[in-house]
Enzyme design. Sequence first.
Site, PDB file in Angstrom:
ATOM      1  N   SER A 141      13.463 -11.521 -40.487  1.00 11.81           N
ATOM      2  CA  SER A 141      12.098 -11.117 -40.753  1.00 11.81           C
ATOM      3  C   SER A 141      11.820 -10.557 -42.429  1.00 11.81           C
ATOM      4  CB  SER A 141      11.684 -10.056 -39.873  1.00 11.81           C
ATOM      5  OG  SER A 141      10.268  -9.855 -39.964  1.00 11.81           O
ATOM      6  N   ASP A 144       6.949  -9.364 -35.418  1.00 16.03           N
ATOM      7  CA  ASP A 144       7.764  -8.808 -36.863  1.00 16.03           C
ATOM      8  C   ASP A 144       6.874  -7.535 -37.312  1.00 16.03           C
ATOM      9  OD1 ASP A 144       9.202 -11.285 -36.010  1.00 16.03           O
ATOM     10  OD2 ASP A 144       8.561 -12.327 -37.805  1.00 16.03           O
TER      11      ASP A 144
HETATM   12  C1  GLA Z   1       9.147 -15.620 -36.296  1.00 10.79           C
HETATM   13  C2  GLA Z   1       7.836 -15.164 -35.959  1.00 10.79           C
HETATM   14  C3  GLA Z   1       7.819 -14.409 -35.005  1.00 10.79           C
HETATM   15  C4  GLA Z   1       8.248 -14.941 -33.528  1.00 10.79           C
HETATM   16  C5  GLA Z   1       9.706 -15.503 -33.912  1.00 10.79           C
HETATM   17  C6  GLA Z   1      10.375 -16.239 -32.531  1.00 10.79           C
HETATM   18  O1  GLA Z   1       9.970 -14.328 -36.706  1.00 10.79           O
HETATM   19  O2  GLA Z   1       7.153 -14.555 -36.927  1.00 10.79           O
HETATM   20  O3  GLA Z   1       6.358 -14.077 -34.515  1.00 10.79           O
HETATM   21  O4  GLA Z   1       7.540 -16.086 -33.127  1.00 10.79           O
HETATM   22  O5  GLA Z   1       9.935 -16.149 -34.791  1.00 10.79           O
HETATM   23  O6  GLA Z   1      10.489 -15.411 -31.405  1.00 10.79           O
END
Ligand code: GLA
Length: 461
Positions: A147, A192
């Site tokens: 993230s 995230d």
């Molecule tokens: C990314 C997205 C999240 C989620 C994940 C998978 O990080 O930003 O919102 O969907 O993928 O779980």
Amino acid sequence: MTMADTPPPVSLIPQGKMPRFSTLKETFVAKYGTYPEFFVRAPGRVNLIGEHIDYCGYSVLPMAIEQDIVIAAAANDSGKIVLSNTDSNFSEYSCATDNIEIDKSKPLWFHYFLCGYKGVLEHLSLKNPKGMNLVLDGTVPRSAGLSSSSALVCCAALTTVHINGQQMGKVEIADMCALCEQYIGTIGGGMDQAICFLAEAGKAKLVEFNPLKATNVSLPQGVVFVISNSCVEMNKAATSHFNIRVVECRLACQIMAKEKGLNWREIKKLGDLQKTLGITLEDAIKLTQSVLHPEPYSKEEVCNILGVSAEELAQTSLSQNTLTVASFKLHDRATHVYSEAKRVWDFKKICDEQPHNASEMLGQLMNDSHTSCRDLYECSCPDLDHLVDLCIQSGALGSRLTGAGWGGCAVSMVPADCVQEFITAIQQKYYAKDPAREARVKESLFATVPGSGAVIYKWDD
Ligand code: GLA
């Protein structure tokens, strides 16, 4: 205002973090000739379980990590945003405060800053935002499922709020950041941004949506979570993999809604379908098996079932970067979502009840989650599958891909008394086999504990 919706805290820089912040302050002074007024810190995250289900309305179970994005900031009166990065691979960017462009087709690092900035301007209807001098320092591995991009969006948003003398509660700003990431084209779910603002040191969180809520989860004693990066990079805004999955879930949902005689145009999330039907997750899995076929659906077949033209389908269900996708796997994607949603609640229950074999049970759920991501959701890749296998062979009780997937990191649950042995084994079996990976092993393979959420730091002088 609830506790969760107090604004992110303002505090002094902790002693242990001083060396990094001193260096960042010096970089800022060298560049702009003034001191930064404040710093914003926004952490990355690791998701323990609940992958690709937040955008379907389902709860997830992440924790913040120590790696973060920090922005040193001071207002300027030049009417410009000037953004530089301590990593010289990222060239400086500047633009007028009232003239920002976010290029969806070619996302670059500063576009994520602009997403957060634009989100705040619109949300708070800020008319004359201040110019800003900024230096960014990031330690979250990029395109690795931890993230880094959302941490940057959140960091930018909080910087913009604070520099303009405004305040937003944690839930309010997290919800806003989840929406404004769509300026860059990804239809992410909100996990995230939620954990970035709502995290607390030492706690993993069950994050529920609509309304956003984070509840502490007590992980069992005697286990440690270890992150290992496959070093296969995946930038979810630069490819359509992510949005194709979002759209597949939407189509699966709409076809089942139609079959059940509901107004399918209004029901776009698998979670909303389950709620509307008032059925359990087990029943939702059964419904999926009975309505959807495992073979891929062509676009034509989807249009026939829903009784719409391709143009109408584009409006009701597709995103800009999925308009030309010709076939969709609906059965497997929906089965993953409903079964993964159930695993999250099972995980939470085990953490609450802590039976004697809690860690083994949690490990099994993590393994099942990976299998489902790999086989049903097809969001893994061969190197990452290999890494997950090595983690299990090397003593992990459970291991799985984390984050969006198609590369990036695995998270493994390892008995605390064999963490060092585990790390050495993975280093030898995965990283030492390839010089490029070996060179990155320090930032790619590490044990982690739940970290704290976004914060504004002031200098103590
Ligand atoms: C990314 C997205 C999240 C989620 C994940 C998978 O990080 O930003 O919102 O969907 O993928 O779980």
